[in-house]
Design a protein around this motif. Structure first.
Motif, short mmCIF file in Angstrom:
data_model
loop_
_atom_site.label_atom_id
_atom_site.label_comp_id
_atom_site.label_asym_id
_atom_site.label_seq_id
_atom_site.Cartn_x
_atom_site.Cartn_y
_atom_site.Cartn_z
N ALA A 32 -0.49 6.72 7.42
CA ALA A 32 -0.06 8.00 6.86
C ALA A 32 0.25 8.99 7.97
O ALA A 32 1.27 9.70 7.92
N GLY A 61 0.79 -1.23 0.00
CA GLY A 61 0.00 0.00 0.00
C GLY A 61 0.82 1.28 0.00
O GLY A 61 0.34 2.32 0.44
N LYS A 62 2.05 1.23 -0.52
CA LYS A 62 2.89 2.44 -0.56
C LYS A 62 2.20 3.55 -1.33
O LYS A 62 2.16 4.69 -0.89
N PHE A 105 -2.75 9.36 0.08
CA PHE A 105 -3.44 9.93 1.24
C PHE A 105 -2.66 11.14 1.76
O PHE A 105 -3.24 12.18 2.07
N GLU A 155 8.56 7.84 -2.49
CA GLU A 155 7.97 6.50 -2.42
C GLU A 155 8.59 5.66 -3.53
O GLU A 155 8.35 5.93 -4.71
N ASN A 195 -4.14 0.41 8.59
CA ASN A 195 -5.17 1.39 8.29
C ASN A 195 -4.47 2.55 7.59
O ASN A 195 -3.49 3.08 8.13
N VAL A 196 -4.93 2.92 6.41
CA VAL A 196 -4.23 3.91 5.59
C VAL A 196 -4.06 5.24 6.32
O VAL A 196 -2.96 5.80 6.37
N GLN A 197 -5.13 5.77 6.90
CA GLN A 197 -5.04 7.06 7.60
C GLN A 197 -4.06 6.98 8.77
O GLN A 197 -3.22 7.85 8.95
N ARG A 249 -4.43 -8.68 -0.29
CA ARG A 249 -4.39 -7.41 -1.03
C ARG A 249 -3.89 -7.62 -2.45
O ARG A 249 -4.44 -7.07 -3.40
N ASN A 291 0.99 -0.92 7.89
CA ASN A 291 -0.16 -0.38 7.16
C ASN A 291 -1.40 -1.23 7.43
O ASN A 291 -1.88 -1.97 6.58
N THR A 324 -1.00 3.94 -1.98
CA THR A 324 -2.23 4.37 -1.29
C THR A 324 -1.90 5.31 -0.14
O THR A 324 -2.54 6.35 0.04
N VAL A 325 -0.88 4.96 0.64
CA VAL A 325 -0.47 5.82 1.76
C VAL A 325 0.07 7.15 1.23
O VAL A 325 -0.27 8.22 1.74
#
Length: 189
Positions: free
Chosen positions: A175, A16-17, A23, A101, A170-172, A133, A168, A19-20
């Motif tokens: 981040a 999830g790089k 965000f 990233e 949870n994304v929020q 994922r 990771n 996605t983070v």
């Protein structure tokens, strides 16, 4: 005042790089996300300097030869992607907090030339979640998924090379933790 510095975010496939990072781009305008140079042609809707810096193969060669690439790699055996050293240095000179990233190979290249950077490993909450994922994305064939999972095992073993680990789950939350490690205050939501 805190001296701005480069933070490198890397981790295994499907962690999830992107996605983070997205965000952070959407919620932390004080963080400057590096834009890669590439030899591939622009796709419809892509904007020069926003999505990528589009350069010819010969120009890319010249950038590598002159040491202008902080890191670079050949992706899928075809096109080259890399980070322009001058863009990162300019953003830092302007006092911006810079987030890069990239993949593990690129992180190792940056560590060679900028060991003072802050290196953050983005980890999955578990192996099973990472597999879920990757398979759930539906963007790779079963063979490609297996190749990526074999690579992910090697990438996970590189975690001790990093200064910090962010899970990771949870994304929020991930981040916000990453931004905190960059020395910035996380937003209250």
């Amino acid at each position: 005042m805190r001296q701005p510095r480069l933070t490198v975010l890397a981790g295994p496939t499907a962690v999830g790089k992107g996605t983070v990072s997205t965000f952070i781009r959407d919620n932390y305008p004080e963080v400057w996300l590096s834009v890669s140079a590439t030899t591939r042609p622009p796709r419809p809707g892509e904007v020069e300097g926003v999505h990528y810096f589009f350069v010819s193969a010969s120009d890319f060669d010249q950038l590598v030869e002159s040491g202008e690439m902080l890191e670079w790699a050949v992706v899928h055996g075809r096109n080259r992607y890399g980070t322009l050293r001058s863009a990162v240095n300019a953003a830092m000179a302007e006092g911006k907090s810079v987030l890069l990233e990239i993949d593990l190979q690129g992180a190792r290249q940056v560590k060679e030339s900028m060991p003072e950077a802050n290196f953050v490993f983005l980890a999955p909450p578990s192996w099973d979640e990472m597999v879920r994922r990757l398979v759930g994305r539906g963007t790779e064939t079963e063979h490609e998924q297996q190749q990526r999972l074999e690579t992910a095992k090697l990438e996970l073993a590189a975690e001790p090379e990093f200064d910090h680990t962010v899970v990771n789950d949870n994304v929020q939350r991930a981040a916000d933790e990453l931004v905190s490690l960059m020395g910035l205050a996380a937003r209250r939501r």
